[in-house]
Design a protein around this motif. Sequence first.
Motif, PDB file in Angstrom:
ATOM      1  N   TRP A 208      72.292  34.385 108.215  1.00  0.00           N
ATOM      2  CA  TRP A 208      72.620  35.043 109.488  1.00  0.00           C
ATOM      3  C   TRP A 208      73.426  36.319 109.316  1.00  0.00           C
ATOM      4  O   TRP A 208      73.562  37.098 110.263  1.00  0.00           O
ATOM      5  CB  TRP A 208      73.350  34.055 110.396  1.00  0.00           C
ATOM      6  N   TYR A 209      73.949  36.556 108.138  1.00  0.00           N
ATOM      7  CA  TYR A 209      74.676  37.797 107.858  1.00  0.00           C
ATOM      8  C   TYR A 209      73.753  38.896 107.317  1.00  0.00           C
ATOM      9  O   TYR A 209      74.142  40.054 107.270  1.00  0.00           O
ATOM     10  CB  TYR A 209      75.764  37.559 106.804  1.00  0.00           C
ATOM     11  N   SER A 210      72.558  38.529 106.876  1.00  0.00           N
ATOM     12  CA  SER A 210      71.793  39.419 105.989  1.00  0.00           C
ATOM     13  C   SER A 210      70.338  39.619 106.406  1.00  0.00           C
ATOM     14  O   SER A 210      69.432  39.513 105.574  1.00  0.00           O
ATOM     15  CB  SER A 210      71.818  38.820 104.580  1.00  0.00           C
ATOM     16  N   PRO A 211      70.052  39.917 107.682  1.00  0.00           N
ATOM     17  CA  PRO A 211      68.654  40.130 108.058  1.00  0.00           C
ATOM     18  C   PRO A 211      68.064  41.349 107.344  1.00  0.00           C
ATOM     19  O   PRO A 211      68.743  42.367 107.168  1.00  0.00           O
ATOM     20  CB  PRO A 211      68.735  40.357 109.570  1.00  0.00           C
ATOM     21  N   TRP A 212      66.805  41.231 106.947  1.00  0.00           N
ATOM     22  CA  TRP A 212      66.100  42.351 106.320  1.00  0.00           C
ATOM     23  C   TRP A 212      64.604  42.184 106.579  1.00  0.00           C
ATOM     24  O   TRP A 212      64.121  41.070 106.768  1.00  0.00           O
ATOM     25  CB  TRP A 212      66.387  42.428 104.814  1.00  0.00           C
ATOM     26  N   ILE A 213      63.887  43.280 106.636  1.00  0.00           N
ATOM     27  CA  ILE A 213      62.440  43.254 106.829  1.00  0.00           C
ATOM     28  C   ILE A 213      61.820  44.372 106.011  1.00  0.00           C
ATOM     29  O   ILE A 213      62.497  45.337 105.614  1.00  0.00           O
ATOM     30  CB  ILE A 213      62.045  43.425 108.316  1.00  0.00           C
ATOM     31  N   VAL A 214      60.516  44.271 105.784  1.00  0.00           N
ATOM     32  CA  VAL A 214      59.776  45.328 105.095  1.00  0.00           C
ATOM     33  C   VAL A 214      58.507  45.592 105.886  1.00  0.00           C
ATOM     34  O   VAL A 214      57.714  44.688 106.143  1.00  0.00           O
ATOM     35  CB  VAL A 214      59.479  44.948 103.625  1.00  0.00           C
ATOM     36  N   TYR A 215      58.309  46.875 106.286  1.00  0.00           N
ATOM     37  CA  TYR A 215      57.163  47.261 107.097  1.00  0.00           C
ATOM     38  C   TYR A 215      57.114  48.783 107.165  1.00  0.00           C
ATOM     39  O   TYR A 215      58.147  49.457 107.008  1.00  0.00           O
ATOM     40  CB  TYR A 215      57.278  46.677 108.510  1.00  0.00           C
TER      41      TYR A 215
END
Length: 566
Positions: A208-215
Amino acid sequence: MKCKLSKTRMVGLLVLIFFSTNVFSVEKPDRGLVALEREDGSVFLSWRLLDTDSDDVAYKIRRRSPGSTADASVLTRDDPYHTTNFIDQTAEKGKAYVYELYESSTKKWPGEIKKLSEIEVKPAGQAVSYLSIPLNGDYDFQQVGIADLDGDGKYEYLIKQPNFNTDPYQQPGYWKKSTTTYKIEAYRMDGTMMWRHDMGWSIEAGIWYSPWIVYDVDGDGKAEVYCKAGEGDPRDEKGLVQTGPEYLVKLDGQTGQVVSKTSWLSRDGYPDYNYYCRNFLTVAYLDGKIPSLIMQRGTYNLIKTKALDKDFNQVWYWESPQEKEKYHGQGSHGLITADIDADGRDELVIGAAVLDDNGKGLWTLEMGHPDVCYVADIDPANPGLEVFYGFETRQETDGICVVDAKTGRKLWAHKEPTRHIHAQGMAADVLADWPGMEVYAGERDLKKRWLYSATGKLIEFKETGTLSPRALWWDADPQKEVIMSGAIRDWGGEAMQPIQGRVIAVVDCLGDYREEVITSLKGELRIYSTTIPTTDRRVCLMQDHQYRLGVVAQTMGYYYPAQLGK
């Protein structure tokens, strides 16, 4: 006889055409050709059918020795070959081959052909139903992101490591002091590590501290990485991060370098640490044409959501008090992007509530936090999409339910009291005897499990294992299989494929439309792919809009399998 379209249907058709032809960021995947040796020594090949392929596309497969064309032979004979997988029964055990894939049209066969891909196979002399990517160290990983970082049509694989997690809830057994920092690493299929980004001590080592995405949000044909960030080491004596600046940063997909940043949603207005340390990040096509970044903070209380364009300019801002607090505490453990009202623009299912594409509340159940939340065409008899829920909040009734996605109207509900429906459950068509999808959920502590049909009929079953079975298309029939007890199997059936390692994701990342299983082992990312032939020919699942954005969202919070939008 002429058929007249109603005005409503004509508008819907025009919206659909506009949406399908004016998308700003569209991946251009290659054929994803994969070759694996089977138990009898034959070699199984499969490849992608793309949404740009014509209905009459056909294939030709040639085989030759590495470094030579003198012994090249056509394996598909002289007739057009339409299936997107093939078994080379004449392969010799232990011998290396190069397979070449060509396409043509049945209308032009056997004249014009175009080479699509080739792959070299070095059989191990035994069946190996997976591909292996070695990691740059003897560690495991928590999440995997999949995207084309350099625009060559091949997917790269990004991991967040190590597999350590802590929860902001300040009770014994939940929050733990971080012993290390998270690292995001990018790998090519051949094991080449492209880069590593250290998230630093300002990001505690918890989901919950570390959201990340790749797009590919900026539309240059190459995916970028977006993640939460801070500065320095702001931990207090206990190890909590409660102060210091917070950012959303953009990393260059090919180098991992930070190229831009903007402020994250503020901590202001939340009762305490547990509530403000829950963060989300995803992508949505709010106007039906170009992708926007979506940041969110809060789950159980105040919820703040902001939409940004590719340059980090605000599109809209929303927070739950704007809706007379009916949306307070309605958050889930993820965000689901889906066009639930069929207007060609994406909405955000934030949990037991939905935000419209314009950043206004569309509907809310006011039932609190759901642990289980899936958006899919669960019931084919009900027009459009549905949402399947299982609620963590104690309910006297309706703790498990399916609702109409467009309106929030409950189609059916479980009528017994529930204390805490837990984990991710399942929504998938696993039984041929029941139309549509089956939905599955269970209690956290009471060892109760329920399997319902799409229309709410309770189905008897013998499975007593996980609360989160992973469903996937694996064999040749229309139903999905499930990963349970360390193997892929039909629901209630015998194991057909053992799986080693911790299951991280199920996604159609290679070969035909069947899905791969990505697992984490020490020092290894492993990709299991089917070697079962099928004559069914379907477009790559990653070209389904909702499915693709569901894969994007799998690295921002708890893992929820992606669902098709059509």
